[in-house]
Design a protein around this motif. Structure first.
Motif, PDB file in Angstrom:
ATOM      1  N   UNK A   1       0.829  -1.209   0.000  1.00 36.12           N
ATOM      2  CA  UNK A   1       0.000   0.000   0.000  1.00 36.12           C
ATOM      3  C   UNK A   1       0.861   1.256   0.000  1.00 36.12           C
ATOM      4  N   UNK A   2       1.813   1.325   0.939  1.00 33.43           N
ATOM      5  CA  UNK A   2       2.674   2.506   1.024  1.00 33.43           C
ATOM      6  C   UNK A   2       3.587   2.620  -0.192  1.00 33.43           C
ATOM      7  N   UNK A   3       4.142   1.493  -0.620  1.00 32.85           N
ATOM      8  CA  UNK A   3       5.058   1.509  -1.747  1.00 32.85           C
ATOM      9  C   UNK A   3       4.394   1.910  -3.049  1.00 32.85           C
ATOM     10  N   UNK A   4       3.154   1.493  -3.250  1.00 37.51           N
ATOM     11  CA  UNK A   4       2.435   1.869  -4.468  1.00 37.51           C
ATOM     12  C   UNK A   4       2.281   3.386  -4.553  1.00 37.51           C
ATOM     13  N   UNK A   5       2.016   4.017  -3.403  1.00 36.43           N
ATOM     14  CA  UNK A   5       1.888   5.475  -3.383  1.00 36.43           C
ATOM     15  C   UNK A   5       3.230   6.138  -3.672  1.00 36.43           C
TER      16      UNK A   5
ATOM     17  N   UNK B   1      -3.162   4.058 -12.805  1.00 33.65           N
ATOM     18  CA  UNK B   1      -4.459   3.557 -12.342  1.00 33.65           C
ATOM     19  C   UNK B   1      -4.296   2.234 -11.602  1.00 33.65           C
ATOM     20  N   UNK B   2      -3.427   1.355 -12.125  1.00 33.77           N
ATOM     21  CA  UNK B   2      -3.189   0.070 -11.473  1.00 33.77           C
ATOM     22  C   UNK B   2      -2.532   0.255 -10.105  1.00 33.77           C
TER      23      UNK B   2
ATOM     24  N   UNK C   1      -2.743   0.281  -4.183  1.00 35.59           N
ATOM     25  CA  UNK C   1      -2.618   1.009  -2.926  1.00 35.59           C
ATOM     26  C   UNK C   1      -3.870   0.840  -2.075  1.00 35.59           C
ATOM     27  N   UNK C   2      -5.030   0.941  -2.704  1.00 30.33           N
ATOM     28  CA  UNK C   2      -6.291   0.834  -1.968  1.00 30.33           C
ATOM     29  C   UNK C   2      -6.507  -0.592  -1.460  1.00 30.33           C
ATOM     30  N   UNK C   3      -6.327  -1.575  -2.331  1.00 28.49           N
ATOM     31  CA  UNK C   3      -6.510  -2.967  -1.912  1.00 28.49           C
ATOM     32  C   UNK C   3      -5.493  -3.347  -0.835  1.00 28.49           C
ATOM     33  N   UNK C   4      -4.255  -2.885  -1.006  1.00 29.09           N
ATOM     34  CA  UNK C   4      -3.240  -3.163   0.003  1.00 29.09           C
ATOM     35  C   UNK C   4      -3.577  -2.521   1.333  1.00 29.09           C
ATOM     36  N   UNK C   5      -4.097  -1.293   1.303  1.00 30.68           N
ATOM     37  CA  UNK C   5      -4.446  -0.599   2.539  1.00 30.68           C
ATOM     38  C   UNK C   5      -5.574  -1.314   3.278  1.00 30.68           C
ATOM     39  N   UNK C   6      -6.566  -1.769   2.539  1.00 32.21           N
ATOM     40  CA  UNK C   6      -7.686  -2.483   3.167  1.00 32.21           C
ATOM     41  C   UNK C   6      -7.208  -3.797   3.782  1.00 32.21           C
ATOM     42  N   UNK C   7      -6.402  -4.546   3.020  1.00 33.02           N
ATOM     43  CA  UNK C   7      -5.877  -5.813   3.533  1.00 33.02           C
ATOM     44  C   UNK C   7      -4.976  -5.578   4.737  1.00 33.02           C
ATOM     45  N   UNK C   8      -4.143  -4.539   4.678  1.00 33.25           N
ATOM     46  CA  UNK C   8      -3.234  -4.236   5.781  1.00 33.25           C
ATOM     47  C   UNK C   8      -4.009  -3.871   7.047  1.00 33.25           C
TER      48      UNK C   8
END
Length: 314
Positions: A29-33, A48-49, A54-61
């Motif tokens: 999540x952080x790395x994607x940003x 866009x990907x 980032x969003x999916x990673x943040x929710x999972x995290x």
């Protein structure tokens, strides 16, 4: 550490697994940003990907990090499942450094979600969220030692650099698969150039942290903590070797549209991903089962069970 793993019960193994997955999701999540903000050669589709990642990673995290609370509560109840829902034990864990770390991480992850907003300032909110998510790692465990402020800053820098590296895997692999050789090569070249600075920060922060933790002496390297660190170092050396191969050979091959260059780049990135996953798993086991020599010298963790209890409360 191998002996400790061999004698670990189910709760310890679950804790290591959940911690590893929480690490991975948070860093994705952080790395994607960070990649989204720092790499200029990304295409619109790649951006866009990255936002979706980032969003999916943040929710999972967020879910995985929150799951660590009942896992620790269960541990404190001797591995009983009742401990995972016991209000008193959950309260104890929530008031520990883990609880404070979780609050900061959740705030950071929530800010990362702003990456989807159309506002121009949203990217900086997401960037602040990424840094907060990385800083949450500095609010527990070994970073609570002295000098606390310096250790916290070093851990945050180290985690941010690793997050950027992990966040680059997907866009680089995607570019090698979908983009023209020129575009894929340009992105790989930009990442390779900026990754040199990241590697320098990772190495410098890692060495200084080891010195402050008292883990840079010959005796310390033969301790369980030192053995686990040497394993991490070997895995990281493998990552650096592949990164050098990508920069010095595979990236020029992409520019030249050499046959099979894109496939070789994707395979190299896949192997890097496996090595980084092994590093995260080793780190999770290391922070669960052992402590730095500086802590052992103070007598805070004289026995294996005491080590596990102290780390679970951190």
């Amino acid at each position: 550490m191998i002996a400790a793993l061999a004698s670990a019960d189910a709760v310890i193994w679950i804790a290591i697994l959940v911690k590893t997955l929480a690490y991975a999701a948070t860093l994705i999540a952080a790395g994607s940003v960070l990649v989204l903000l720092w790499l200029r050669e990304l295409t619109a589709d790649a951006r866009a990907a990255l936002r979706r990642a980032a969003v999916l990673g943040a929710i999972a995290a967020a879910l995985l990090s929150a799951l660590r609370l009942p896992v620790r509560a269960s541990f404190l109840m001797g591995g009983a499942l009742d401990g995972a829902v016991d209000p008193m034990m959950l309260g104890i864990v929530a008031e520990s450094p883990l609880g404070a770390s979780l609050i900061v991480r959740l705030v950071g992850l929530a800010l990362i979600l702003s990456v989807l907003l159309p506002w121009r300032t949203a990217r900086w909110l997401a960037a602040a969220g990424a840094i907060l998510a990385c800083a949450s790692f500095a609010m527990r465990g070994h970073a609570l030692g002295d000098p606390r402020l310096l250790l916290g800053a070093l851990v945050t820098v180290h985690i941010a650099g690793l997050a950027f590296w992990i966040g680059s895997f997907a866009p680089l692999s995607r570019a090698a698969r979908r983009e023209t050789p020129e575009k894929a090569g340009a992105l790989a070249h930009e990442f390779g150039t900026k990754a040199l600075w990241v590697v320098a920060l990772l190495v410098a922060a890692g060495i200084l942290t080891l010195v402050l933790l008292g883990a840079a002496t010959p005796d310390a390297l033969f301790s369980p903590y030192g053995q686990a660190f040497l394993l991490k170092l070997a895995l990281f050396a493998g990552v650096l070797a592949l990164a050098a191969l990508n920069k010095l050979r595979l990236t020029p091959d992409l520019f030249k549209a050499m046959p099979g260059a894109a496939q070789r780049m994707r395979r190299s990135i896949a192997v890097e991903s496996v090595l980084v996953a092994a590093i995260l798993a080793t780190t999770a086991a290391l922070t669960t089962l052992t402590s730095p020599p500086s802590e052992q010298a103070m007598g805070a963790l004289p026995q294996m069970k005491a080590v596990q209890t102290a780390v679970f409360l951190s």
